[in-house]
Design an enzyme around this catalytic site. Structure first.
Site, PDB file in Angstrom:
ATOM      1  N   VAL A 496      44.965  42.760  62.822  1.00 23.57           N
ATOM      2  CA  VAL A 496      44.019  42.156  61.884  1.00 23.57           C
ATOM      3  C   VAL A 496      43.959  42.925  60.562  1.00 23.57           C
ATOM      4  O   VAL A 496      44.419  44.055  60.453  1.00 23.57           O
ATOM      5  CB  VAL A 496      42.614  42.055  62.512  1.00 23.57           C
ATOM      6  CG1 VAL A 496      42.652  41.174  63.738  1.00 23.57           C
ATOM      7  CG2 VAL A 496      42.084  43.433  62.886  1.00 23.57           C
ATOM      8  N   GLU A 497      43.356  42.281  59.564  1.00 26.01           N
ATOM      9  CA  GLU A 497      43.230  42.811  58.198  1.00 26.01           C
ATOM     10  C   GLU A 497      44.595  43.216  57.634  1.00 26.01           C
ATOM     11  O   GLU A 497      44.741  44.243  56.979  1.00 26.01           O
ATOM     12  CB  GLU A 497      42.245  43.988  58.156  1.00 26.01           C
ATOM     13  CG  GLU A 497      40.806  43.554  58.347  1.00 26.01           C
ATOM     14  CD  GLU A 497      39.809  44.665  58.065  1.00 26.01           C
ATOM     15  OE1 GLU A 497      40.216  45.725  57.570  1.00 26.01           O
ATOM     16  OE2 GLU A 497      38.617  44.469  58.341  1.00 26.01           O
ATOM     17  N   GLY A 498      45.590  42.410  57.880  1.00 31.00           N
ATOM     18  CA  GLY A 498      46.951  42.690  57.436  1.00 31.00           C
ATOM     19  C   GLY A 498      47.723  43.342  58.558  1.00 31.00           C
ATOM     20  O   GLY A 498      47.419  44.453  58.977  1.00 31.00           O
TER      21      GLY A 498
END
Length: 818
Positions: A496-498
C-alpha cells in the site's frame, strides 16, 4: 621547475574544488600561480596563451553563452524527457531536508545533530499511558482476527469516544492535534498489541478527508465535517485506487462530468460522478467518502477547459446509488477494507474539497499530503512490529531450550537475533528523526518514501527471522501465537501507499535526483522558459554551477577513496568516527555517480529503473546511518548501546557499498567501469559486514533485561496480563532468569546435569533433599507453568476450525453437487 608549478597548481585547484570554491576563486589561484611561475622562469608566453584560450571563453559571459552554452542547451532540450503535469506535481510536492545534504556529497554532521530530538508533551504522554494502554488491554487479537474478523464493538466505541481517529485534527475542531512524533508513538504501541488495531487507527490519521480538509477545505466544510470526524460521528475513508490504476494513481479512470441537475428542489451546476474503487480502508463502514476522480467539463459550463484534471470531493455514503459494505479480506488481518462504486451520482460543486476553485488540483493536494502521511503511519506500524518481534524473539530464545541450553546461545539463532536487534534500533531511529522533521514543518517527500520502503521491508525480513527462531511455535495459529498474523500481513504494508518495487525503483531516486540536486531542477526549468535569452541565462548559471559541483565531487571522492576518508571531519573522535567518515565518502560517491549516470544515460535514465534503484539505495542507507548516529547522540552516547550503533551502521554502509559496486558493474562501457573501480575502490571494498562477535553482543541484549533492552522496548505494550502474550512472556523471562540459580543449585548438590524442564519435579527433588526451601520450590513450580505456556502451542477441536458461514456454504454446495 615547470613541472613543480604545474603540479602545485593542480594541488591548489584540487583543494579549492574539494572545498567547493567559486569559479572566480579558482581563476584567481590560477592567475597567481602563473604570475609567480613566470617570475620564477617556469612559465612563458605559450603557457599564458593556453591559459587565456581556456579561461577567457569560460569567464566572459557573452562568449560562453553564445559559443559553449547555447549548443549544449539545444542538445539538452532534445534529450530531456518531458514531464507530465502529474509528474511535475509529484516533484514539486513537499520539501527537501537532510537527504539533500547527503545527496550533495558534503553532509554537515553538526547540522544533523542540531536538529532537536522529538519529545512528547505532557498531554501526549498521558494519552499513551491512559487511553492507548486501556484499548490495548481491551482487545483479544485472536477473537478479533479469527472469530469476529473485525474489532469488537466496545473497542470501536472506545476509539471513537477517546478521539483515536482525531489525532491530526486541530483542537479548535475538537481534535487532539498531536505531533507527528506522538502519532508515531501511539501507532507503535497499538501495533505491538495488534496490527488490526493500528491499521484501523492509522488510516484516518494519514492520507484522508481529515488531512485534506484541514489543508484545503472551505470554512463551511471544515466547520461541518472536522468536529464530526473528531467526535467519531463520521467515519472517513479515501477512495483513490481503481482496478486500472494502482501504483499509477494518476491514471484513474473514474470521472465526474460537469452538468446541470436537481439538488434540493433547484437546478444547479454540479457533477455526475461515476467510480469503481478497491482496496479502500474503512470503506465498508465509512459514513463520508473522500473521492478522487478526473473532472470533465464537455459543455464548457465552467469555462473553456474541457479536461480539468484530478479532483477530490467529499461524498456522504448514504446517498442513493453509492455502493459500500462489501469487504476485501487482506491476508487474515481483517481491518475494514473493501470496494466502493457509484454510477451517475449527482452532487453540487461545493462538494469539491476546497470548493469549485480547487477543481483539478486534486493530484497536487494528494501528493503534498502523502509526503507527510507516508512518513508516519506505515513506518510507525512497522517499527512497532519490529520492536515487538525482537523482544518476543529474545525472550523466547532465552526461555526455550534444546540440547540442554537456551536456543539463543546457538550461533544460528544469534545471527537472526542480531538482525532483529539492529533493525529495532535503527528503524526506531529513522522514524523518530523523520517524524521530528515533520514537526519542524518539513514535508519530506523523499524521506517519507525512503522510510516507507525500508522499514516495511525490514518488518517483513524481521517476521521471517522471528519465524525461523520460533519454528513450530510460530506456524501454529491460535490464541497463543503472537507472530502468525504479523507474518501473514507483512505484504500488506509492502503493497500500500505505493508498491515497494515502484517506491525503490522510481520514486526515491526519481524524486531525490531532481529535488535534492542543487542544479538539475533549475536546468530542467530552463527548458520551460519561453524567453530565449532568459532561458539561456538561467541554464548557463545552472550548468556552470553543475560542472563545478561535479568536479568537486570527483576530487572529494578520489581523495576520500585513496585515503580511506581518514582526514574527513567528524563531530566526535570516538568509536563512531569511522561511520561518519565512511558515510561522507559514500555521500560524495553518490553525488558523483548521479552526475555520471545522468551523463551516460541521459534522458533514458528515467527508464533505467535498476540503475535508479541502486542510486536510491545509496541515498536511503546513508539516511538510515544518519538517523542511527543521531539517535545515539540524542540519547546521551551511552556506551552500553554502542554495539547496536556499530551493527546498524556497518550493516547499512555495507549495503551502500554493495549498491555502489553493482552500479559500477552495470555501467555500459568497460573502460568506464575500470576507471570507476580504480577511483571508488582503489584498495578494494573497505566495509565489512558485522562480525560474529558483534552479533553475539546484540543477541545477548535481547535475551537479558537491561536498560539498553528497555530503550529498544520504547512504546511497546508489555503489560503482564492474560490477553497480552508478549507482556506475559516478558515476565516469564524475568522469572526464568530468577530461578536458574535455584535449578543450578539442585543440579550441583545432586551431582547431576538435569535438563531445564519439569521444574516442578526438580523443585520436589530439591525440597526433599533439603536443598530448597518451600518458597524456593514453589517458585520453581510456578515458573514451570509459565514456561510451558510460552513453549506450548494451540490445538483445536476440528469443529472449531470451520471458518463460518462461507465454509458451510461451500460444504453444502459440494454436497448438493455430489
Amino acid at each position: 621547475m615547470t613541472l613543480i608549478f604545474v603540479l602545485g597548481l593542480i594541488v591548489l585547484l584540487s583543494i579549492a574544488s574539494y572545498h567547493r570554491a567559486s569559479w572566480n576563486t579558482a581563476l584567481g589561484v590560477s592567475i597567481a600561480t602563473l604570475v609567480i611561475g613566470t617570475f620564477a622562469g617556469a612559465f612563458g608566453a605559450i603557457s599564458w596563451l593556453i591559459f587565456l584560450i581556456i579561461a577567457v571563453p569560460l569567464s566572459v559571459t557573452g562568449i560562453r553563452q553564445q559559443y559553449i552554452i547555447k549548443p549544449i542547451f539545444a542538445a539538452f532540450k532534445k534529450v530531456t524527457p518531458t514531464m507530465s503535469d502529474t509528474e511535475k506535481s509529484a516533484i514539486d510536492a513537499g520539501t527537501t531536508w537532510w537527504e539533500a545534504d547527503l545527496f550533495c556529497g558534503r553532509p554537515d554532521w553538526k547540522k544533523l545533530h542540531q536538529y532537536p530530538m522529538p519529545k512528547l508533551t505532557i498531554e501526549e504522554q498521558a494519552f499513551i499511558d491512559g487511553p492507548v494502554e486501556v484499548v490495548c488491554s481491551m482487545l483479544d487479537d485472536w477473537e478479533a482476527t479469527h472469530e469476529l474478523t473485525d474489532l469488537p464493538q466496545d473497542v470501536w466505541q472506545y476509539l471513537k469516544d477517546n478521539k483515536f481517529f482525531a489525532m491530526i485534527i486541530k483542537k479548535e475542531y475538537g481534535g487532539l492535534q498531536f505531533s507527528a512524533f506522538a502519532q508515531s508513538c501511539v501507532l507503535q504501541k497499538l501495533t505491538s498489541k495488534s496490527t488490526l488495531l493500528s491499521s484501523i487507527v492509522g488510516v484516518p490519521n494519514s492520507l484522508g478527508p481529515g488531512e485534506l480538509l484541514q489543508h484545503y477545505g472551505t470554512k463551511e466544510q471544515k466547520d461541518h465535517y472536522l468536529p464530526r470526524l473528531a467526535s467519531g460521528q463520521e467515519i472517513p475513508c479515501f477512495a483513490l485506487t481503481s482496478p486500472e490504476a494502482g501504483s499509477d494513481a494518476s491514471a484513474i479512470p473514474d470521472y465526474g462530468v460537469v452538468c446541470k441537475g436537481m439538488w434540493e428542489g433547484e437546478e444547479v451546476i454540479g457533477l455526475s460522478l461515476t467510480w469503481n474503487k478497491r482496496y479502500i480502508t474503512l470503506a465498508p463502514v465509512a459514513t463520508v467518502l473522500g473521492l478522487a476522480f478526473k473532472m470533465q467539463d464537455p459543455d464548457g459550463l465552467l469555462g473553456d477547459t474541457k479536461e480539468l484534471g484530478i479532483t477530490c470531493a467529499l461524498i456522504p455514503t448514504d446517498m442513493p446509488g453509492i455502493e459500500i459494505g462489501r469487504r476485501h479480506f487482506p491476508l487474515n488481518v481483517p481491518f475494514q477494507n473493501g470496494p466502493t462504486r457509484g454510477k451517475d451520482i449527482f452532487v453540487p460543486l461545493d462538494y469539491i474539497i476546497g470548493g469549485p476553485e480547487m477543481a483539478g488540483q486534486g493530484w497536487r493536494m494528494l501528493v503534498e499530503c502523502l509526503s507527510v502521511g507516508r512518513a508516519i503511519t506505515l513506518p510507525s506500524n512497522s517499527v512497532g512490529g519490529i520492536k515487538t518481534i525482537a523482544l518476543a524473539s529474545g525472550s523466547y530464545s532465552r526461555i526455550r531450550r534444546q540440547f540442554r541450553l537456551p536456543i539463543g546461545q546457538m550461533e544460528g539463532i544469534e545471527e537472526s537475533l542480531a538482525k532483529l536487534a539492529g533493525y529495532a534500533y535503527s528503524s526506531d531511529a529513522a522514524v523518530s528523526m523523520s517524524t521530528g522533521a515533520v514537526d519542524l514543518g518539513e514535508k519530506p517527500s523523499v524521506v517519507s518514501a525512503i522510510i516507507k520502503y525500508h522499514l516495511t521491508e525490514q518488518m517483513r525480513d524481521s517476521t521471517i527471522h522471528a519465524m525461523d527462531i520460533h519454528g513450530g511455535k510460530g506456524i501454529m495459529l491460535g490464541p497463543n501465537n503472537y507472530l502468525g498474523r504479523g507474518y501473514q500481513g507483512a505484504p500488506i504494508a509492502i503493497t500500500v501507499e505505493g508498491a515497494n518495487i515502484l517506491t525503490r525503483n522510481m520514486i526515491i531516486y526519481g524524486q531525490g535526483a531532481i529535488r535534492c540536486h542543487p542544479f538539475v531542477l533549475t536546468e530542467l526549468g530552463a527548458c520551460d522558459i519561453e524567453d530565449r535569452e532568459e532561458a539561456l541565462a538561467v541554464f548557463d548559471k545552472a550548468l556552470m554551477g553543475h560542472i563545478g559541483f561535479t568536479i568537486s565531487n570527483l576530487v572529494r571522492t578520489k581523495w576520500m577513496s585513496f585515503t580511506g576518508a581518514r582526514f574527513a571531519s567528524t563531530p566526535f573522535k570516538d568509536e563512531t568516527a569511522e561511520f561518519y567518515r565512511t558515510a561522507a565518502r559514500f555521500s560524495a560517491s553518490l553525488a558523483l555517480m548521479s552526475d555520471i549516470s545522468m551523463a551516460v544515460f541521459g534522458g533514458s535514465l528515467k527508464r533505467k529503473e535498476r540503475i535508479s534503484a541502486r542510486l536510491g539505495d545509496l541515498l536511503s542507507y546513508l539516511y538510515l546511518v544518519s538517523a542511527t548516529l543521531k539517535r545515539y547522540n540524542d540519547e546521551g552516547r551511552k556506551k552500553e548501546d554502542l554495539a547496536l550503533v556499530q551493527w546498524s551502521c556497518q550493516d547499512h554502509l555495507y549495503h551502500c557499498q554493495r549498491a555502489l559496486a553493482d552500479l559500477i558493474n552495470n555501467m555500459p562501457s568497460a573502460p568506464l567501469r575500470a576507471a570507476l573501480k580504480l577511483m571508488l575502490f582503489p584498495f578494494g571494498r573497505p566495509v565489512r559486514k558485522p562480525t560474529d562477535k558483534l552479533e553475539h553482543k546484540l543477541a545477548q541484549i535481547l535475551q537479558v533485561p537491561s536498560e539498553t533492552r528497555n530503550r529498544l522496548a520504547s512504546y511497546v505494550y508489555l503489560k503482564n496480563e492474560p490477553l497480552n502474550l508478549v507482556g506475559r512472556q516478558e515476565q516469564t523471562l524475568k522469572d526464568v532468569l530468577a530461578v536458574e540459580p535455584l535449578f543450578d543449585k539442585v543440579c550441583r548438590e545432586k551431582g547431576v546435569k538435569l535438563p531445564f524442564f519439569q521444574l516442578d519435579k526438580v523443585a520436589q527433588m530439591g525440597l526433599e533433599a533439603g536443598i530448597l526451601t518451600q518458597a524456593e520450590a514453589d517458585k520453581l513450580a510456578e515458573v514451570e507453568k509459565a514456561r510451558l505456556a510460552v513453549i506450548n502451542v494451540d490445538d483445536f477441536d476440528p469443529a472449531d476450525l470451520v471458518a463460518g458461514k462461507a465454509a458451510q456454504k461451500s460444504k453444502n454446495s459440494k454436497a448438493n453437487a455430489a
